[in-house]
Write a protein that holds these residues in place. Structure first.
Motif, PDB file in Angstrom:
ATOM      1  N   LEU A 176       0.833  -1.217   0.000  1.00 15.73           N
ATOM      2  CA  LEU A 176       0.000   0.000   0.000  1.00 15.73           C
ATOM      3  C   LEU A 176       0.861   1.258   0.000  1.00 15.73           C
ATOM      4  O   LEU A 176       0.356   2.369  -0.205  1.00 15.73           O
ATOM      5  N   ALA A 177       2.152   1.113   0.252  1.00 13.99           N
ATOM      6  CA  ALA A 177       3.020   2.285   0.399  1.00 13.99           C
ATOM      7  C   ALA A 177       3.459   2.838  -0.954  1.00 13.99           C
ATOM      8  O   ALA A 177       3.576   2.099  -1.935  1.00 13.99           O
ATOM      9  N   ASP A 178       3.729   4.148  -0.965  1.00  6.01           N
ATOM     10  CA  ASP A 178       4.247   4.793  -2.178  1.00  6.01           C
ATOM     11  C   ASP A 178       5.760   4.931  -2.115  1.00  6.01           C
ATOM     12  O   ASP A 178       6.357   5.671  -2.918  1.00  6.01           O
ATOM     13  N   THR A 179       6.367   4.305  -1.138  1.00  2.09           N
ATOM     14  CA  THR A 179       7.827   4.349  -0.942  1.00  2.09           C
ATOM     15  C   THR A 179       8.293   2.944  -0.572  1.00  2.09           C
ATOM     16  O   THR A 179       7.471   2.123  -0.169  1.00  2.09           O
TER      17      THR A 179
ATOM     18  N   VAL B  69       7.490  -6.677  -7.056  1.00  4.15           N
ATOM     19  CA  VAL B  69       7.852  -5.980  -5.812  1.00  4.15           C
ATOM     20  C   VAL B  69       9.095  -6.692  -5.267  1.00  4.15           C
ATOM     21  O   VAL B  69       9.016  -7.825  -4.797  1.00  4.15           O
ATOM     22  N   HIS B  70      10.239  -6.007  -5.381  1.00  2.00           N
ATOM     23  CA  HIS B  70      11.493  -6.651  -4.962  1.00  2.00           C
ATOM     24  C   HIS B  70      11.680  -6.506  -3.459  1.00  2.00           C
ATOM     25  O   HIS B  70      11.331  -5.470  -2.877  1.00  2.00           O
ATOM     26  N   SER B  71      12.236  -7.548  -2.849  1.00  2.00           N
ATOM     27  CA  SER B  71      12.509  -7.469  -1.414  1.00  2.00           C
ATOM     28  C   SER B  71      13.854  -8.099  -1.120  1.00  2.00           C
ATOM     29  O   SER B  71      14.308  -8.989  -1.848  1.00  2.00           O
TER      30      SER B  71
ATOM     31  N   THR C 111      13.557  -5.463   3.529  1.00  2.00           N
ATOM     32  CA  THR C 111      13.264  -4.223   2.803  1.00  2.00           C
ATOM     33  C   THR C 111      12.389  -4.583   1.607  1.00  2.00           C
ATOM     34  O   THR C 111      12.697  -5.526   0.866  1.00  2.00           O
ATOM     35  N   ILE C 112      11.320  -3.834   1.428  1.00  2.00           N
ATOM     36  CA  ILE C 112      10.366  -4.129   0.348  1.00  2.00           C
ATOM     37  C   ILE C 112      10.169  -2.855  -0.458  1.00  2.00           C
ATOM     38  O   ILE C 112       9.890  -1.788   0.106  1.00  2.00           O
ATOM     39  N   ASP C 113      10.316  -2.985  -1.785  1.00  2.40           N
ATOM     40  CA  ASP C 113      10.125  -1.809  -2.632  1.00  2.40           C
ATOM     41  C   ASP C 113       8.888  -2.016  -3.525  1.00  2.40           C
ATOM     42  O   ASP C 113       8.974  -2.688  -4.559  1.00  2.40           O
ATOM     43  N   PRO C 114       7.757  -1.418  -3.132  1.00  5.13           N
ATOM     44  CA  PRO C 114       6.530  -1.632  -3.916  1.00  5.13           C
ATOM     45  C   PRO C 114       6.322  -0.559  -4.991  1.00  5.13           C
ATOM     46  O   PRO C 114       5.245  -0.506  -5.594  1.00  5.13           O
ATOM     47  N   THR C 115       7.341   0.262  -5.244  1.00  2.00           N
ATOM     48  CA  THR C 115       7.114   1.421  -6.115  1.00  2.00           C
ATOM     49  C   THR C 115       6.951   1.035  -7.591  1.00  2.00           C
ATOM     50  O   THR C 115       6.485   1.832  -8.391  1.00  2.00           O
ATOM     51  N   HIS C 116       7.352  -0.176  -7.956  1.00  2.00           N
ATOM     52  CA  HIS C 116       7.176  -0.612  -9.356  1.00  2.00           C
ATOM     53  C   HIS C 116       6.184  -1.770  -9.443  1.00  2.00           C
ATOM     54  O   HIS C 116       6.277  -2.618 -10.339  1.00  2.00           O
TER      55      HIS C 116
ATOM     56  N   LEU D 140       5.367 -11.459  -3.469  1.00  2.50           N
ATOM     57  CA  LEU D 140       5.711 -10.062  -3.801  1.00  2.50           C
ATOM     58  C   LEU D 140       6.448  -9.991  -5.135  1.00  2.50           C
ATOM     59  O   LEU D 140       6.153  -9.145  -5.993  1.00  2.50           O
ATOM     60  N   GLU D 141       7.407 -10.887  -5.301  1.00  2.00           N
ATOM     61  CA  GLU D 141       8.236 -10.866  -6.515  1.00  2.00           C
ATOM     62  C   GLU D 141       7.364 -11.039  -7.760  1.00  2.00           C
ATOM     63  O   GLU D 141       7.619 -10.425  -8.799  1.00  2.00           O
ATOM     64  N   SER D 142       6.306 -11.858  -7.626  1.00  3.39           N
ATOM     65  CA  SER D 142       5.437 -12.094  -8.788  1.00  3.39           C
ATOM     66  C   SER D 142       4.715 -10.804  -9.204  1.00  3.39           C
ATOM     67  O   SER D 142       4.197 -10.716 -10.307  1.00  3.39           O
ATOM     68  N   MET D 143       4.680  -9.808  -8.282  1.00  4.91           N
ATOM     69  CA  MET D 143       4.043  -8.514  -8.612  1.00  4.91           C
ATOM     70  C   MET D 143       5.091  -7.452  -8.933  1.00  4.91           C
ATOM     71  O   MET D 143       4.800  -6.262  -8.851  1.00  4.91           O
TER      72      MET D 143
END
Ligand SMILES: CC(=O)N[C@H]1[C@@H](OP(=O)(O)OP(=O)(O)OC[C@H]2O[C@@H](n3ccc(=O)[nH]c3=O)[C@H](O)[C@@H]2O)O[C@H](CO)[C@@H](O)[C@@H]1O
Ligand SMILES: C=C(OP(=O)(O)O)C(=O)O
Length: 425
Positions: A34-37, A62-64, A72-77, A57-60
């Motif tokens: 849900l985060a923008d960061t 979203v790298h962690s 650390t999770i990066d949902p920005t892409h 997460l990776e399938s979406m």
């Protein structure tokens, strides 16, 4: 699948540090989308559930990364994609992607989750919540399809018919960015819900009342992380090691504990006659003498957790008389009984009660961890027993107990994990 091999009968002593709560972690990871960061969590437990959530997460896209207890999770892409059903089926909490994806994209398609086989686990209250927020929900084949119109989700008043941890969390995840205000009444009050609300509020969410039975959520447009979130200690792991320490310990100190979260459990141990030394953030369990039998009835928080009724059972076997356990949350959560009997335990079901008699001697045996907490009970029983215990389906233990073999080694236990050729993946 893995098996756990235990050469039991040794008294254990020393200290160990409790990890971050599994049931917080498995909600926080889906919440991260849900985060923008990018977001960061500390004291993340090393458990299979985390590994499987990372795969989802990776399938979406979203790298962690998971290093030194920090995830650390990066949902920005993030991209909408089909979620890997094997990983989804490996744990219960994958259903949090319903609420989180709905909050992020106004739609979600998620296969029915897996998780522990502990009796019926309906998700009607989750669905009721999503519908109240304006979503259209279709259950077809093995999947749930949830979507909203172009106006997105709107706040609503939702009264849960059943106090449900999962439904409370899923509705928070969906409502946190909805238009307007949502209230969840008859909400669950578990500490993991407060932990999730703390994480979201620190990113700008407006969630009030978490930890009470009325939670109010004012929707916000954006969530931005500014600091690392430290996950609360796992109260179920703590209870498991408290039971282990009183069963076979010669003095064991548990660190990183929130004693207030443990009161329903520690009060029962005190009633049994275990002379616990409860400090600000640690608990010391001395070697115990004679123990009184007790009655345990599980309930929603702050009552005695269903997740601890099996782990306390090996301790009840030491009591001087018959103890009684009633699981009101999951009455069919009894997979440990047949397995403990193989080890010589006096345990039976009688009129919906589990009756646990004094069992002066346990003998190692081949047993099966049908689910995480029956696995924990068997692990403690195996450590108490003479001879060798082999627990098959030990993945069920590894999915929720942080570095369990290392922790047991640090107490002096003779335990190992090996591949189990008898039980394929
Ligand atoms: C990942 C996680 O946090 N898992 C925990 C969570 O599971 P979970 O969130 O799945 O459990 P719930 O709190 O939802 O379940 C409580 C009770 O409500 C019933 N129910 C639940 C939802 C629903 O829509 N309809 C319904 O009838 C269930 O069958 C059960 O009898 O809380 C359980 C109860 O403390 C714990 O055992 C689990 O370890
Ligand atoms: C039942 C449990 O887990 P899950 O809800 O993840 O199946 C548990 O942790 O005891």
């Amino acid at each position: 699948m893995k098996k756990m091999i235990i050469h039991g009968g040794k008294r254990l002593s020393g200290e160990l540090t409790i990890g971050g709560a599994k049931n917080s972690t498995v909600a926080l990871i889906p919440a991260a989308i849900l985060a923008d960061t990018p977001v960061q969590f500390d004291t993340v437990p090393h458990i299979l559930d985390v590994h499987n959530l990372q795969i989802i997460l990776e399938s979406m896209n979203v790298h962690s990364t998971f290093e030194n207890d920090v995830l650390t999770i990066d949902p920005t892409h993030i991209e909408e994609s089909e979620l890997p059903s094997r990983a989804i089926k490996s744990l219960r909490a994958s259903y949090y992607f319903m609420g989180a994806l709905l909050g992020r994209f106004n739609r979600a398609t998620v296969t029915f989750p897996g998780g522990d086989n502990i009796g019926p686990r309906p998700i009607d209250q989750h669905i009721k919540g999503f519908k109240a927020l304006g979503a259209n929900v279709v259950e077809k084949n093995d999947s749930v399809f949830i979507s909203t119109g172009s106006e997105g989700l709107h706040g609503a008043r939702i009264f849960l018919d059943v106090v449900s941890v999962g439904a409370t969390i899923n509705i928070i995840l969906a409502a946190v960015k909805a238009h307007g205000t949502t209230s969840i009444e008859n909400a669950a009050k578990e500490p993991e819900i407060i932990d999730l609300a703390t994480f979201l509020n620190n990113m700008g969410a407006k969630i009030r009342g978490a930890g009470t039975d009325v939670i109010r959520i004012e929707g916000v447009d954006s969530l931005r992380s500014r600091a690392t979130h430290t996950i609360i200690p796992d109260r179920i792991e703590t209870g498991t090691y408290l039971s282990l320490a009183a069963s076979i310990g010669d003095g064991i100190l548990l660190k990183n504990v929130i004693p207030e979260h443990m009161e329903s459990f520690t009060s029962k141990m005190l009633e049994m006659g275990v002379d616990l030394q409860i400090n600000e953030d640690s608990i010391f369990v001395p070697r115990v003498g004679e123990l009184n039998p007790i009655r345990v009835k599980t309930a929603t928080y702050p009552g005695f957790a269903t997740d601890l009724q099996q782990p306390i059972t090996p301790l009840l076997l030491h009591a001087d008389g018959s103890s009684v356990v009633i699981d009101t949350i999951y009455p069919q959560r009894t997979q440990h009984i047949a397995q403990l009997k193989k080890m010589g335990a006096d345990i039976r079901v009688q009129d919906n009660l589990i009756v646990v008699g004094h069992s002066s001697h346990l003998q190692g045996a081949h047993v099966e961890a049908g689910e995480i907490r029956s696995g924990a009970a068997l692990m403690i029983a195996g450590l108490s027993a003479t001879g060798t215990t082999e627990i098959s389906r030990a993945d069920n233990i590894l999915r929720g107990y942080d570095r369990v073999v290392d922790k047991l080694h640090s107490l002096g236990a003779d335990v190992d994990i090996a591949a189990d050729e008898q039980v394929p993946e």
